[in-house]
Design a protein around this motif. Structure first.
Motif: not given
Length: 229
Positions: A216-223
């Motif tokens: 998901s777009r919002k979770r990409r930075p955390s990954l």
């Protein structure tokens, strides 16, 4: 034993005082903050510093459920309310307990015992690098290192390991709390992955052991941060 750090969020001054008194009279507890509304609590980031939050359901502007929705990670939560009717919804949030006002010492003590037991189980699980899940009416020991990914299945989750799959009655949010945050990350509302097992990825897809899953777009930075990219 180190004292449990506790925060209180309650719109009622009377009930805040009652809770504060119960906490201060228990030598194993430490009151680190008391707030009259969720806006104050949000500003203090209490979810990052407290072991336990006593949280009022009925508050103006932002109620207790709204605050839980806002937090990405939460400590142990005990919801408190004047009404029993919110109890079913409360446990959908995987809260530790639900107390009706006015509080009494015996019920408060039982709730604290439940919190301590939960924290001990979590600590033991992390220290031993494994957890136990109930699958097919039996308890199964699962090593964290063996987990490839976790997938949402309605009211259940599918736990995929290197040797077998297990269907477990749990929400994704509840199960995520049992996992080491440095090793597992939620990449989508339906997927949690073991970052040590990532094989390939692009801007929209991550691949683990041949299985492609959406990011998901919002979770990409955390990954990306977890992978050191």
């Amino acid at each position: 034993m180190e004292k449990l750090k506790i925060a209180v969020v309650d719109a009622s001054e009377t009930h805040r005082y009652q809770l504060e008194k119960l906490i201060k009279n228990n030598s194993s507890l430490e009151l680190i903050g008391s707030y009259r509304n969720a806006i104050q609590a949000k500003g203090e980031h209490i979810n990052q510093i407290a072991d336990l939050i006593f949280l009022d359901v009925e508050m103006p502007l932002i109620n207790g459920f709204d605050l839980l929705d806002f937090y990405k990670d939460t400590p142990e939560i005990i919801l408190i309310s004047d009404k029993a009717e919110h109890a079913v919804k409360a446990f959908e949030y995987n809260v530790t307990d639900y107390l009706l006002k006015p509080l009494n010492k015996e019920r408060f003590t039982r709730a604290i015992t439940r919190v301590k037991n939960n924290l001990k189980l979590k600590a033991d699980s992390q220290n031993n690098a494994h957890l136990f899940v109930k699958s097919n009416f039996r308890k199964v020991k699962i090593n964290f290192s063996d987990i490839k990914w976790i997938e949402a299945l309605g009211d259940y989750i599918k736990l995929v390991t290197k040797t077998s799959n297990h269907v477990v009655l749990s929400s994704m949010k509840a199960f995520e709390k049992q996992l080491p945050t440095e090793q597992f990350i939620r990449i989508h509302k339906s997927y949690i992955i073991n970052v040590d097992r990532v094989e390939n990825l692009n801007h929209a897809i991550v691949e683990v052991d041949g299985k492609q899953m959406p990011i998901s777009r919002k979770r990409r930075p955390s990954l990306m941060n977890a992978l050191g990219i």
